[in-house]
Design an enzyme around this catalytic site. Structure first.
Site, PDB file in Angstrom:
ATOM      1  NE  ARG A  35      -3.942  -0.039   2.162  1.00  0.00           N
ATOM      2  CZ  ARG A  35      -5.020   0.079   2.938  1.00  0.00           C
ATOM      3  NH1 ARG A  35      -5.185  -0.731   3.944  1.00  0.00           N
ATOM      4  NH2 ARG A  35      -5.895   1.030   2.713  1.00  0.00           N
ATOM      5  CG  HIS A  81      -6.475  -0.626  -4.779  1.00  0.00           C
ATOM      6  ND1 HIS A  81      -5.202  -1.030  -4.448  1.00  0.00           N
ATOM      7  CD2 HIS A  81      -6.786   0.363  -3.905  1.00  0.00           C
ATOM      8  CE1 HIS A  81      -4.752  -0.301  -3.435  1.00  0.00           C
ATOM      9  NE2 HIS A  81      -5.709   0.550  -3.092  1.00  0.00           N
ATOM     10  CE1 TYR A 125     -21.675  16.790 -10.515  1.00  0.00           C
ATOM     11  CE2 TYR A 125     -20.344  16.840  -8.510  1.00  0.00           C
ATOM     12  CZ  TYR A 125     -21.582  16.879  -9.139  1.00  0.00           C
ATOM     13  OH  TYR A 125     -22.711  16.995  -8.384  1.00  0.00           O
TER      14      TYR A 125
END
Length: 749
Positions: A35, A81, A125
């Site tokens: 990670r 993931h 968006y």
């Protein structure tokens, strides 16, 4: 009759501490490897690698339309993931921010945040696609078996263990990450310089750090700025650990009226985000605390065109000194902590710049070897098929005769590959004899059987011959590359030079050795001031003359009035046993009717948790002794010099559970004190019977209280001084009370 027997439960006994240790180590390694830290080979963290690979799989190329970020995030989370959408979108946003990345890897469309700390718009968006560099240098050869693929988290998909990155991304884009017990912090570097460094290493593997720094002189931050400690970079790049001192770029502009202004056009890399706002606040604080009187106004005129923070100066201001003040007191000069930590062969390792490039170059040789091995295998297959087709064209009449005489494809294939003619009708014995000598390979036989008739046209045969010559040339080239390391290096270098030519850009960050910023502080003129604090905790200082003119109103309206020096400190003793120090210079100095500033804002005093017991100036108590009294009648005397400390808050006395400080006052030693309890017991004792102790001590018992009783007041009486209080409406003359011994019950009134 069927009997089922219950399986016996098996209890495994283990040491709890051992189990916790193993579990925590597993968790820590998962965070470190999977990670938080980048891989040395591609310079990417797993979430970045998976996001880029998913975009590649979805076909979101640089020359294709943008796709919604939400689609990318959802697909990445579902396939590769499984750690939540916020981490994936956060990584996607950073990959598209040109003020954080040395080279952006994602082309973002929409609001992807700003250098001033504005967050990106929601993923529904914004849109994104791969950058051309990412597609060409990060993902181009995935179809050539250059890296290993591993199962994803639920083993339904395959993902690359590492991306076949052809440029040293770890240095170009740097890295930041916090793992368990370790962090990585690698600065960004100039794309072209890093390419030059890699080529230099490939030509001379024995190159040292100083020689490497002729090509890579230091970090190149996307925000520009100035690196001020050039001489320390060699040690940092040798060890992989150190601190880089960075400054913003400041220009002095002349304005009308003979005035000047400082214009900040580049900021330190560490200032991006919320730290720009903090810098502006720090400049405001310099003005409010009177650290400088040269600043008239400050405005942030930054836009898409770049950073522009304008500081207007008063006429005659010392611009150079103010610039140094900004370096000294704000984030305009900051340090970037370097820790070049990355995952190498499955374990974290801190390295200097040469080892990082060495690992990258070794990875490039491995990629090239696997790539050209795959390409060679494909060319050999093509060669085999082409040779079969060329030979087939030479005996095309015989092949047609075999095909027409065969009952099925299997019979025809057997004849072409092994010369088996059983069951095939031939027109002549010669044809039969020629067919028995055929020995095409399986792949050639398949190509012949699938060949279309138009391939027999003369031009097509000529094209086949030219293609065969090209295949032979490719095979010779690939064999040369695979067998000769110098030839392989030449190919890698040629690719790197092409990338540098297309994507290289001029350096933004200046590297220099700059002197320590020295501020010539104006000497403070010592003067007498009057400290005023009203009952609401608002404090200020005024001129002594102003106080004298308004003495009656000042004494009536304020809870505390002290005369002190402007260089002195105010001591605030509270019922919680704390003493808070406040510099008089930190208080607003102004007119009598000015409101002042809350003490809470200027010191560590917390009005919601503490109450004032005594306020004085440090100069008034340093050469005196203070008497402390608590609700449980604990008394002690402390030398005032013990409170001359640097800390803003210190423990003035030690309290037992539930106790509070009730009384603090300077004493000479010839006074008496009167303790008054809730049950109206009074005890008068001589001050000289109270021992002197350290501020960290509890003290001694001054009055023996009954269960449930506590002191409500302590009165200090000077020699010959008269005083009285009231109990149940009746006056009690304190100076007429008999002076008794300490630790007695006292007299009830």
């Amino acid at each position: 009759m069927r009997i089922t027997m219950k399986q016996e439960e098996q209890i495994i006994r283990t040491e709890y501490s051992e189990l916790m240790q193993k579990s925590y180590i597993d968790y820590a390694m998962s965070v470190i490897i999977s990670r938080a830290l980048p891989d040395i080979r591609d310079g990417l963290k797993p979430v970045q690698r998976r996001t880029l690979y998913d975009m590649y799989e979805l076909g979101i190329r640089y020359d294709k339309p943008y796709r919604k970020s939400a689609r990318i995030v959802g697909d990445t989370m579902g396939k590769y993931h499984p750690h939540g959408d916020s981490s994936i979108y956060g990584a996607l946003v950073v990959l598209a921010q040109d003020f954080k990345m040395g080279q952006t890897l994602v082309d973002g469309h929409g609001n992807f945040g700003s250098i001033e700390g504005d967050g990106a718009a929601a993923m529904r968006y914004t849109e994104a696609r791969l950058q051309k560099l990412t597609q060409e240098a990060f993902l181009a050869d995935l179809d050539k078996d250059v890296v290993d693929f591993v199962p994803n988290f639920d083993e339904t998909e395959k993902e690359p263990e590492v991306l076949p990155v052809k440029v040293p991304n770890l240095l170009i884009n740097g890295a930041e990450g916090i793992a368990v017990g370790m962090t990585t912090s690698i600065p960004t570097h100039n794309f072209g310089e890093v390419i030059d460094g890699v080529i230099a290493y490939m030509k001379n593997p024995d190159i040292n750090t100083e020689q490497m720094m002729q090509y890579i002189p230091g970090p190149d931050f996307p925000t520009g700025g100035v690196i001020a400690n050039k001489d320390e970079l060699t040690a940092i790049y040798s060890t992989g650990v150190g601190k880089i001192k960075i400054r913003g770029k400041v220009e002095v502009e002349q304005v009308k009226g003979g005035k000047e202004r400082l214009v900040i056009t580049e900021i330190p890399y560490t200032m991006i985000g919320a730290n720009i706002g903090k810098f502006l606040n720090d400049v405001y604080s310099l003005v409010e605390t009177k650290k400088t009187n040269d600043i008239v106004d400050i405005t942030n005129q930054s836009s898409k065109e770049g950073i522009r923070i304008v500081i207007e100066l008063r006429k005659g201001a010392d611009a150079a000194n103010l610039e140094n003040l900004l370096y000294k007191k704000t984030k305009l000069e900051d340090t970037f902590g370097v820790n070049m930590l990355a995952v190498v062969d499955g374990r974290p390792e801190t390295m200097g710049i040469v080892p990082i490039i060495r690992h990258h170059v070794n990875f490039q040789y491995e990629l090239a070897k696997r790539k050209y091995t795959t390409l060679l295998a494909k060319e050999l297959e093509k060669k085999e098929v082409q040779e079969g087709l060329i030979h087939a064209c030479d005996v095309i009449d015989l092949i047609i005769e075999i095909l027409r005489g065969s009952a099925n494809v299997k019979m025809a294939r057997a004849c072409l590959t092994e010369g088996i003619i059983e069951g095939i009708a031939f027109k002549s014995a010669q044809s039969q004899k020629d067919a028995q000598s055929l020995r095409f390979t399986e792949r050639q036989a398949d190509a012949i059987l699938e060949m279309r008739l138009y391939k027999l046209i003369g031009l097509e045969i000529e094209a086949l011959m030219k293609e065969h010559e090209k295949t032979l040339a490719n095979i010779a080239e690939y064999n040369e590359i695979l067998s000769n390391r110098a030839a392989m290096a030449k190919v890698i270098i040629r690719e790197l030079e092409a990338y540098k030519k297309e994507y290289g850009r001029p350096r933004r960050t200046v590297i220099d050795n700059l002197k320590e910023a020295v501020v010539e502080e104006k000497k403070i003129e010592e003067m007498d001031v009057v400290f005023l604090m009203d009952r609401f905790g608002y404090a200020k200082t005024i001129d002594v003359a102003a106080y004298e003119r308004n003495r009656e109103a000042a004494d009536a309206e304020n809870r505390y009035v002290l005369t002190c020096k402007n260089t002195d400190k105010i001591c605030i003793f509270t019922n919680k046993g704390q003493m808070h120090l406040l510099k008089v210079l930190d208080l607003p100095f102004g007119k009598f009717r000015d409101k002042g500033t809350p003490i809470d804002n200027l010191s560590n005093y917390n009005s919601s948790e503490e109450n004032f017991v005594y306020i004085t100036n440090l100069g008034a108590i340093c050469n005196h002794r203070l008497i402390f009294g608590t609700k449980t009648a604990m008394l002690k005397i402390v030398d005032g010099s013990e409170f001359d400390v640097a800390k803003r808050t210190t423990a003035a006395t030690k309290l037992t559970d539930g106790d509070e400080v009730l009384f603090v006052h300077p004493v000479a030693g010839n006074e008496t004190i009167v303790m008054q309890s809730e049950r109206d017991f009074f005890l008068r004792i001589a001050v000289d019977t109270i021992p002197e102790k350290k501020k960290g001590a509890v003290g001694v018992r001054g009055m023996r209280l009954a269960d449930g009783d506590a002191l409500t007041a302590i009165h200090l009486l000077g020699e010959g001084e008269s005083a009285q209080t009231e109990v149940k409406g009746k006056p009690v003359m304190l100076n007429r009370l008999h002076v008794a011994g300490r630790d007695t019950k006292g007299t009830k009134k």
